[in-house]
Design a protein around this motif. Structure first.
Motif, mmCIF file in Angstrom:
data_model
loop_
_atom_site.group_PDB
_atom_site.id
_atom_site.type_symbol
_atom_site.label_atom_id
_atom_site.label_comp_id
_atom_site.label_asym_id
_atom_site.label_seq_id
_atom_site.Cartn_x
_atom_site.Cartn_y
_atom_site.Cartn_z
ATOM 1 N N TRP A 34 -8.107 -8.481 17.119
ATOM 2 C CA TRP A 34 -7.167 -9.018 16.142
ATOM 3 C C TRP A 34 -5.755 -8.843 16.677
ATOM 4 N N ASN A 35 -4.851 -9.696 16.229
ATOM 5 C CA ASN A 35 -3.441 -9.481 16.523
ATOM 6 C C ASN A 35 -2.957 -8.361 15.611
ATOM 7 N N ARG A 38 -10.298 -8.693 28.145
ATOM 8 C CA ARG A 38 -9.770 -9.153 26.866
ATOM 9 C C ARG A 38 -9.429 -10.636 26.862
ATOM 10 N N VAL A 75 -0.068 -4.728 20.975
ATOM 11 C CA VAL A 75 -0.212 -6.140 20.592
ATOM 12 C C VAL A 75 -1.519 -6.393 19.837
ATOM 13 N N TRP A 76 -2.587 -5.675 20.214
ATOM 14 C CA TRP A 76 -3.932 -5.992 19.724
ATOM 15 C C TRP A 76 -4.528 -4.827 18.956
ATOM 16 N N HIS A 117 -0.579 3.148 15.434
ATOM 17 C CA HIS A 117 0.054 2.231 16.386
ATOM 18 C C HIS A 117 0.943 3.027 17.341
ATOM 19 N N SER A 173 -4.027 -2.667 28.641
ATOM 20 C CA SER A 173 -4.453 -3.472 27.477
ATOM 21 C C SER A 173 -5.206 -4.747 27.871
ATOM 22 N N ASP A 194 0.286 -9.644 13.214
ATOM 23 C CA ASP A 194 0.117 -10.622 12.129
ATOM 24 C C ASP A 194 -1.296 -10.640 11.537
ATOM 25 N N GLU A 247 -8.633 -12.964 16.755
ATOM 26 C CA GLU A 247 -8.520 -13.567 18.089
ATOM 27 C C GLU A 247 -9.889 -13.954 18.652
ATOM 28 N N LYS A 265 -4.025 -11.745 12.717
ATOM 29 C CA LYS A 265 -4.822 -12.928 13.028
ATOM 30 C C LYS A 265 -6.037 -12.560 13.892
#
Length: 328
Positions: free
Chosen positions: A67-68, A111, A53-54, A305, A94, A71, A75, A73
């Motif tokens: 960050w995401n 986190r 996810v991150w 990933h 995580s 997408d 965080e 984005k």
């Protein structure tokens, strides 16, 4: 350091991948999906969270940014170290991160809140590398003080100090079941340690003895990938102590550049390079099958990933961006 226009750091138009003509099965090219800006200095580590996810990035600007991964984005920023960071690592769930800093400390962070939960003190020089074990109850760290330390995550206590190397320690990590630790150093050695006893089980050394700048276990735990400052990556069978494969063609003579195994779509070795590119080698044939261009400074760190065909990369000062690359 030659000056380059600052605008070059944020352009992604030049970011492309070229496929070499090779006998190996062709690899679908990667393109930049996101260019992540925000770090004020070079990016030293990028790590996808185990749940995918991150993405965490560590920087010489003393911060970690989260960050995401899907997408791109932004965080949050984790702040609290007083010197630059060389590494960041995720717990298996995580939910927690660990950081290694030139301030001689390891910090553990939550986190969700961005809170620093613990500061681990004991190293007497820069802490250069850190990793959780798969159970995430232990941390291992390596330092310019030439030692490897094993820490209890819950209490923050240092459980063992291993006199690991005769030069700075460049990388440390656990194998897939947490029973072994591998460390590498500028002394040219890779060492395998019993995580429970702290005993050195094996030392791997190349004939030429170049400084080892990075090391990690393969996903199945049977092999060790080591990067050396003679511009090569070596795949070792550590039980036999034999070097099985040598990968070359990139540039690595000065910096501790990370490498990774890409296993989501075929089996490849991925690494950054001092020529500002990212290289993919076919694991078996050792051929370079992809070269990603777009960063404007040394690509110091890469990560793959856990489930998607995504690569993250981070670059030094003149660039200071993170790029997330997706297979087309």
């Amino acid at each position: 350091m030659s000056g380059e226009p600052a605008a070059a750091a944020s352009t992604t138009s030049a970011a492309t991948s070229s496929t070499s003509a090779s006998a190996s099965a062709p690899v679908a090219p990667y393109q930049v999906r996101f260019t992540l800006e925000g770090h004020k200095r070079g990016v030293s580590a990028v790590k996808f969270s185990p749940d995918g996810v991150w993405l965490a990035s560590a920087s010489a600007d003393k911060t970690v940014k989260i960050w995401n991964a899907v997408d791109g984005k932004f965080e949050q920023t984790l702040e609290g170290h007083t010197q630059g960071l060389s590494d960041v690592a995720w717990s298996q769930d995580s939910e927690y991160l660990a950081t290694a800093s030139d301030d001689k400390c390891v910090k553990i962070w939550e986190r969700a809140t961005g809170a620093c939960l613990k500061t681990l003190r004991g190293h007497t020089s820069y802490v250069f590398c850190v990793n959780f074990n798969p159970q995430s109850n232990l941390l291992v760290s390596g330092s310019f003080d030439e030692s490897v330390r094993i820490w209890d995550v819950k209490t923050g206590a240092c459980l063992k100090t291993l006199p690991a190397h005769s030069e700075p320690v460049s990388a440390v990590s656990f194998n897939n079941d947490g029973t072994l630790i591998v460390s590498s150093g500028y002394d040219g050695l890779c060492r395998i340690w019993d995580a429970a006893s702290g005993q050195c089980l094996k030392t791997l050394v190349d004939d030429n003895n170049p400084p080892v700048s990075y090391v990690k276990f393969s996903p199945n735990g049977k092999f060790i990938l080591a990067s050396t400052l003679d511009g090569t990556l070596r795949l070792w069978n550590f039980s036999s102590g034999k070097c099985l494969k040598i990968y070359s063609g990139h540039q690595n003579a000065k910096y501790c550049i990370s490498a990774s195994f890409s296993v989501t779509n075929g089996k490849y070795i991925v690494a950054g390079s001092e020529d500002r590119c990212i290289y993919f080698w076919n694991l078996q044939s050792r051929e370079i099958v992809l070269k990603l261009e777009g960063h404007t400074d040394v690509v110091l760190c890469v990560d793959t990933h856990p489930t998607l065909n995504l690569i993250a990369s981070g670059a030094l000062e003149k660039d200071s961006t993170i790029r997330i690359w997706a297979q087309v």
